[in-house]
Each structure stands twice: as C-alpha cells, then as structure tokens.
Design a protein around this motif. Structure first.
Motif, short mmCIF file in Angstrom:
data_model
loop_
_atom_site.label_atom_id
_atom_site.label_comp_id
_atom_site.label_asym_id
_atom_site.label_seq_id
_atom_site.Cartn_x
_atom_site.Cartn_y
_atom_site.Cartn_z
N TYR A 89 0.83 -1.19 0.00
CA TYR A 89 0.00 0.00 0.00
C TYR A 89 0.88 1.26 0.00
N ARG A 90 0.31 2.35 -0.53
CA ARG A 90 0.93 3.67 -0.44
C ARG A 90 0.04 4.55 0.43
N LEU A 91 0.66 5.42 1.23
CA LEU A 91 -0.06 6.40 2.03
C LEU A 91 0.03 7.75 1.34
N ILE A 92 -1.11 8.40 1.12
CA ILE A 92 -1.15 9.66 0.39
C ILE A 92 -1.88 10.70 1.23
N ASP A 93 -1.26 11.85 1.42
CA ASP A 93 -1.87 12.95 2.15
C ASP A 93 -2.93 13.62 1.27
N LEU A 94 -4.14 13.74 1.79
CA LEU A 94 -5.22 14.40 1.06
C LEU A 94 -5.64 15.71 1.70
N GLY A 95 -4.86 16.20 2.66
CA GLY A 95 -5.14 17.50 3.25
C GLY A 95 -6.09 17.44 4.42
N ARG A 96 -6.86 18.53 4.61
CA ARG A 96 -7.76 18.64 5.74
C ARG A 96 -9.21 18.49 5.29
N SER A 97 -10.05 18.07 6.23
CA SER A 97 -11.48 17.99 5.97
C SER A 97 -12.20 18.21 7.30
N ARG A 98 -13.50 17.92 7.33
CA ARG A 98 -14.29 18.12 8.54
C ARG A 98 -15.35 17.03 8.61
N VAL A 99 -15.47 16.40 9.77
CA VAL A 99 -16.45 15.34 9.99
C VAL A 99 -17.11 15.59 11.35
N ALA A 100 -18.43 15.54 11.39
CA ALA A 100 -19.19 15.74 12.63
C ALA A 100 -18.80 17.04 13.32
N GLY A 101 -18.52 18.08 12.52
CA GLY A 101 -18.14 19.37 13.07
C GLY A 101 -16.72 19.46 13.57
N GLU A 102 -15.93 18.37 13.40
CA GLU A 102 -14.55 18.33 13.89
C GLU A 102 -13.58 18.38 12.72
N GLY A 103 -12.51 19.17 12.85
CA GLY A 103 -11.46 19.17 11.84
C GLY A 103 -10.71 17.85 11.87
N CYS A 104 -10.30 17.37 10.69
CA CYS A 104 -9.60 16.09 10.64
C CYS A 104 -8.61 16.06 9.48
N HIS A 105 -7.62 15.19 9.61
CA HIS A 105 -6.62 14.98 8.58
C HIS A 105 -7.10 13.85 7.66
N LEU A 106 -7.19 14.16 6.36
CA LEU A 106 -7.67 13.21 5.38
C LEU A 106 -6.49 12.53 4.69
N MET A 107 -6.56 11.20 4.55
CA MET A 107 -5.47 10.48 3.90
C MET A 107 -6.03 9.26 3.19
N ALA A 108 -5.29 8.75 2.21
CA ALA A 108 -5.69 7.55 1.47
C ALA A 108 -4.68 6.45 1.70
N VAL A 109 -5.17 5.23 1.83
CA VAL A 109 -4.34 4.02 1.88
C VAL A 109 -4.60 3.30 0.56
N VAL A 110 -3.66 3.43 -0.37
CA VAL A 110 -3.88 3.04 -1.77
C VAL A 110 -3.16 1.72 -2.07
N PRO A 111 -3.88 0.68 -2.52
CA PRO A 111 -3.21 -0.59 -2.84
C PRO A 111 -2.33 -0.48 -4.07
N ARG A 112 -1.29 -1.30 -4.09
CA ARG A 112 -0.35 -1.30 -5.21
C ARG A 112 -0.73 -2.31 -6.30
N ASP A 113 -1.77 -3.13 -6.05
CA ASP A 113 -2.21 -4.09 -7.06
C ASP A 113 -3.71 -4.33 -6.89
N ALA A 114 -4.25 -5.30 -7.62
CA ALA A 114 -5.70 -5.55 -7.63
C ALA A 114 -6.13 -6.61 -6.63
N TYR A 115 -5.26 -6.99 -5.68
CA TYR A 115 -5.60 -8.04 -4.71
C TYR A 115 -6.11 -7.50 -3.39
N ARG A 116 -6.34 -6.19 -3.29
CA ARG A 116 -6.77 -5.61 -2.03
C ARG A 116 -7.55 -4.32 -2.30
N TYR A 117 -8.35 -3.91 -1.33
CA TYR A 117 -9.12 -2.68 -1.44
C TYR A 117 -8.32 -1.49 -0.91
N GLY A 118 -8.78 -0.30 -1.24
CA GLY A 118 -8.19 0.93 -0.73
C GLY A 118 -9.08 1.55 0.34
#
Length: 370
Positions: A163-192
C-alpha cells in the motif's frame, strides 16, 4: 438460557452458516433554488485519491504516525457518539460507547434504525442481541465488527510493500477538523481506504472503502462525537449480564476444537496472492451439521480473508459472488471436498485462494470419515 438449533438445511455449507449470523425530501423544482443559494458547489462523488484542502504536503512517515496515534486512541480512550454506515442501499445508524476496563476493550453499539438490536464487546468476545426475538449470537471479535475500529490498521508499519499512504489535506467530519489520507493498494488483490483522523483527538472520524478500480463501496463516519470522562456499561464484567434465561443462544462461526476426530489430508494455499500470509489455521465444528472443517485465516496485515475446507457430498461448480453482507466469496469442489474463500477483498483475491488451495505435497490423501 436455552441453546438454539437453527432450522438450516442439513447440507448447509460452513461459509453459508458463517454469513448467517450483519433525505431531504423536496421536488427538483424546489431544490434547485436552495442548491443555488448555497455558498459552495454541491460536493461531487470522490475517488480514493480525491484531495481536500492543502493536500500533498505531508510525508508518509508523518501519515504513519497519525495512524498509530489513531489506533491507540480508538483502543484506549473513553468516547461515545453516533455514526452512519452505508454500503449499497444498506444504511445503518448506530450509537456507540467505548471504554477500557482492566486492560480489556468494552464497547456497546445500539442500532437506531431497523430492527431493535445491540452489539456488546468485552475483550475478544462479542454478542449480538435481538431483544424482540429474545435471541443472542456469540462470537469471537471481529466476527461482529465495529465499523469504525482502528484495529485493522495496527500493522501500518508493515504495509509499505502493498500500500501507499497519500496525504489528502484537511477535511471536517461531525463538526470536527480532521486529517484526510488515502491508503492506496499497489495491485488488484486488495481494497483501498480513505481515513479522516481527528485533529484535536486522533479518533477515526471517517473510514471509506474503495474497490480495486478506486470506486467507493462503503462509507462509515461519525455524525456526532462525544469524548466521555467515564462510561459505565452494565455488561462490562460479564458479556451476558442482564439477559433473561429465556434468551436463545447461538454460537457464531463454529465451535473450536483442539483436534478433530476425523483425519483428512493436509491442505495448503500455494502460491498465496502477493503480500498475503496464513495468520492462523485450526479445526472447528459446524454446530448445525455436526461436521468438522479446517479454517485458515489469510491476511496482508490489513485485508483479511478466510478459507474453509470441509467435506461436501455434492459437486460445487466454480463460482464467485458478492454476498448481501458485502463480502466476496468464491468456491470450488475437489472430489468430495468443498473449498470456500470469503473476505472483504476483491474477486481476484478469493478466486486465487480457492484455485490455489491444494493437498499438501507428500501427504497421504485420506478422505474424511463419517
């Protein structure tokens, strides 16, 4: 408390048994002026790597540290709140209370829509209750899993190869600020995965799952978070506290046994899909059919699938299907043995698992004895 024998067919397969056990209303004419009056464009459907504000400025080492802090917070903090789970047309609204007692995680989930039900957890055991039916299903966690659990990400430091970790910046959930990120698979054998981790308290506020093509298939996120100083749960000393003797009891996933009283040639998965390994293997007994089977758990440290090997009297054509619970399942027969793989993984993964489950080389093949 009475033991319940479910009215399932005698030829029920183990995988089937395991699965048995989880608007704003106005016309378009009225909606258009409202949408046009909003200060921002309506949010478009996002892909796995769709960025938020200030994306791409944080390195992978910092992202891993954020995930580690989240895993620790989700395990050790006392908190409560409400979250929503969406998969296909299934929408669940849940209330959650979580705390740690004597080194064990204690958690309560209560459904706020659909049939009245609750899920209790104490340590590595959990129970799903249907009060109106007077039934309780017991199992090993995470057979019945809190969707917003950090435990699946405990091995984040060992995932770089898959997997690769990718920074997606900031967002907001339930009125709370949060750090958004992606866990991206390197092949088709797993989900992201897309995660949003709270800024003030590093709780997992959002977790979305994306298929091998990067399309969203599941969303889980808090709608309200309530950090609690303390929370007393009525069952925290005993999972079944407070239940009447009239509750019928179901053991979920089969009964573990040290050694089955039948012999069968050993089976292995060779080769495993890239990055996966067998985490555990044991014998279990299907309480419905009384039959013994071998259960292997396969994981890459994040994605997990189960492989079942059991005696079966009829042939099963090769098949791949997606179950009502969102899992992907594949099955095939080898003589009188049925091989089934199931997990929250792509079809290519379960197909490879059933195709590559074979008798262990050098073993004397012996069929199960009734």
């Amino acid at each position: 408390m009475q033991a319940l024998r479910l009215p399932f067919p005698k030829r029920l397969s183990l995988a089937t048994f395991v699965l048995a056990g989880v608007a704003f209303c106005c016309s378009p004419v009225r909606a258009e002026p409202l949408l046009e009056a909003l200060p921002a464009e309506p949010e478009q459907p996002t892909s796995l790597e769709a960025p938020g504000e200030g994306a791409g400025v944080v390195g992978s080492a910092v992202l891993r540290e954020r995930v580690r802090a989240m895993v620790d917070a989700m395990a050790s903090r006392t908190y409560g709140g409400r979250f929503i789970h969406i998969r296909g047309d299934q929408i669940d609204l849940m209330r959650v209370v979580h705390r740690r007692v004597d080194g064990k995680r204690v958690e309560l989930l209560v459904a706020e829509n659909g049939e009245v039900r609750e899920i209790r957890r104490v340590g590595n055991r959990c129970a799903c209750l249907w009060p109106e039916r007077r039934q309780v299903m017991l199992g090993d966690y995470p057979n019945i899993n809190s969707r917003l659990s950090g435990e699946r990400f405990e091995s984040i430091d060992q995932l770089d190869g898959d997997y690769r970790l990718i920074d997606l910046g900031r967002s907001r959930v339930a009125g709370e600020g949060c750090h958004l990120m992606a866990v991206v698979p390197r092949d088709a054998y797993r989900y992201g995965y897309k995660l949003c981790i709270g800024e003030q308290e590093p709780l997992l506020l959002r977790m979305s799952i994306y298929d091998e093509r990067g399309r969203p298939i599941e969303h889980n996120q808090f709608t309200r978070v309530e950090p609690l100083e303390s929370a007393e749960l009525s069952f925290q000393d005993e999972l079944l506290d407070g239940l009447g003797d009239d509750y019928e009891r179901i053991e979920f996933g089969g009964e573990p046994v040290e050694q089955a009283p039948i012999r069968q040639s050993g089976w292995i998965v060779d080769p495993l899909p890239a990055g996966y390994e067998i985490r555990s293997r044991d014998w279990r007994r299907n309480p419905v059919t009384g039959q013994y089977f071998e259960h292997m758990v396969v994981t890459d440290g994040l994605a997990t699938a189960s492989v079942f090997v059991e005696k079966h009297d009829s042939d099963v054509a090769r098949q791949v299907t997606r179950t009502d619970q969102g899992m992907t399942m594949a099955a095939r027969s080898v003589d009188d043995v049925r091989i089934t793989a199931i997990g929250d993984v792509p079809a290519a993964t379960v197909e490879a698992l059933v195709e590559n489950t074979i008798p262990e080389a050098g073993s004397d093949e012996e069929r199960p004895v009734e």
